[in-house]
Design an enzyme around this catalytic site. Structure first.
Site, PDB file in Angstrom:
ATOM      1  N   CYS A 261       0.864  -1.185   0.000  1.00  0.00           N
ATOM      2  CA  CYS A 261       0.000   0.000   0.000  1.00  0.00           C
ATOM      3  C   CYS A 261       0.903   1.238   0.000  1.00  0.00           C
ATOM      4  O   CYS A 261       1.723   1.394  -0.904  1.00  0.00           O
ATOM      5  CB  CYS A 261      -0.973  -0.013   1.175  1.00  0.00           C
ATOM      6  SG  CYS A 261      -0.225  -0.086   2.814  1.00  0.00           S
ATOM      7  N   ARG A 266      -2.372  -0.586   5.633  1.00  0.00           N
ATOM      8  CA  ARG A 266      -3.605  -1.058   5.009  1.00  0.00           C
ATOM      9  C   ARG A 266      -3.387  -2.432   4.354  1.00  0.00           C
ATOM     10  O   ARG A 266      -4.278  -3.280   4.359  1.00  0.00           O
ATOM     11  CB  ARG A 266      -4.081  -0.055   3.948  1.00  0.00           C
ATOM     12  CG  ARG A 266      -4.723   1.193   4.502  1.00  0.00           C
ATOM     13  CD  ARG A 266      -5.051   2.179   3.386  1.00  0.00           C
ATOM     14  NE  ARG A 266      -3.861   2.788   2.810  1.00  0.00           N
ATOM     15  CZ  ARG A 266      -3.866   3.625   1.781  1.00  0.00           C
ATOM     16  NH1 ARG A 266      -5.006   3.917   1.177  1.00  0.00           N
ATOM     17  NH2 ARG A 266      -2.755   4.160   1.337  1.00  0.00           N
TER      18      ARG A 266
END
Length: 311
Positions: A261, A266
């Protein structure tokens, strides 16, 4: 044996089976439900740990008995850009009473975004099968108006001994470059937003960690992490739905996967889904776009053509 005795024995046997079934449900899968957790709040073999993004959230109210982890100081090396060293993690785990013989339930805000990142770090240091995510995290717990507390609970320290770091769970820049140069069969799954992936924006508004280039790693595919979550209550979609979601971009477990990411948090959420829920071979690239996009000389794909303007 009388009919009454037989009936009593059958009832007791059924109750024991149901009880064991409930325990097995908690111990065999990577998720626990809010119902299960509330019923087991007082179980001395259950440890609850909050890992939220928003500072101060724990102090304003948390699941009774939960301990708190501050992700940007407790689980990282604040000098090197790295996860916490083994010695630091061992001290933290012992203080929180964590060990392999207890069920550890992680939860947090933002659909368990950083709770999943915590699970990734835990796994690297040897806490895996007994580590669960509370399905739906804080969002579902609060929606259901379950009990909260503002009083930290004293926990007896454990004697946990940290394991040798499992390097297979972590991808480094060289691993990613190998996929770009087609020297590796691993697939790179970028879970940022579509606008980040296309290069329309360099990073979400308000985030300070930046790359000087926009776009994505050549050959990578994009499935934004939030697509794996039921937005109504923050729970994960069913395994069947998740398999279909990732298969649509060619991620089906037949080849190793690298999740990425912007800074690797994330992508930990997707790492958890692919590795723990679906059982795929996955490594998380925590260097992510801020490392790859800032590295001089590496090729990128930038369909939007955005150029950094110094702001």
């Amino acid at each position: 044996m009388s009919a009454l005795s037989l009936l009593r024995r059958s009832v007791l046997s059924l109750a024991a089976t149901l009880l064991l079934g409930g325990v097995a449900l908690a111990n065999s899968g990577p998720l626990v439900t809010t119902d299960w957790l509330e019923k087991n709040l007082s179980d001395p073999k259950v440890r609850i740990v909050e890992v939220s993004v928003e500072p101060g959230l724990y102090e304003r109210g948390h699941i009774p008995g939960a301990q708190n982890i501050i992700w940007h100081t407790d689980l990282v090396d604040t000098v090197e850009r790295d996860i916490a060293k083994p010695e630091k993690f061992q001290v933290l785990a012992r203080k929180l009473g964590l060990d392999k013989d207890v069920t550890i339930v992680l939860y947090g805000d933002s659909n368990n975004w950083f709770a999943a990142w915590g699970a990734w770090v835990f796994d690297i240091y040897g806490l895996r099968d007994n580590v669960k995510l509370l399905d739906g995290g804080r969002k579902k717990w609060e929606l259901e108006k379950r009990p909260v507390s503002t009083n930290p609970l004293a926990i007896k320290a454990s004697a946990f001994t940290v394991a040798e770091p499992n390097r297979k769970l972590r991808a480094r820049l060289a691993d990613v470059v190998a996929t770009v140069e087609k020297k590796s069969e691993a697939r790179v799954l970028d879970i940022r937003s579509a606008d980040e992936f296309s290069g329309k924006i360099i990073a979400p508004a308000g985030f300070q960690e930046l790359a000087l280039r926009a776009g994505h790693i050549p050959g990578s595919v994009n499935v934004p992490w939030a697509q794996a979550v039921n937005q109504a209550d923050g729970t994960l979609k069913s395994p069947e739905e998740l398999k279909k979601l990732y298969a649509n971009v060619g991620i089906d477990g037949s080849k190793p996967v690298i999740t990425t990411c912007r800074i690797g948090e994330r992508s930990s959420h997707t790492w958890f889904i692919l590795s723990r829920v679906l059982g795929y071979q996955v490594a998380n690239y925590d260097g992510s776009w801020t490392e790859y996009g800032n590295t001089v000389g590496l090729p990128i794909s930038n369909p939007a053509g955005t150029v950094w303007g110094g702001k």
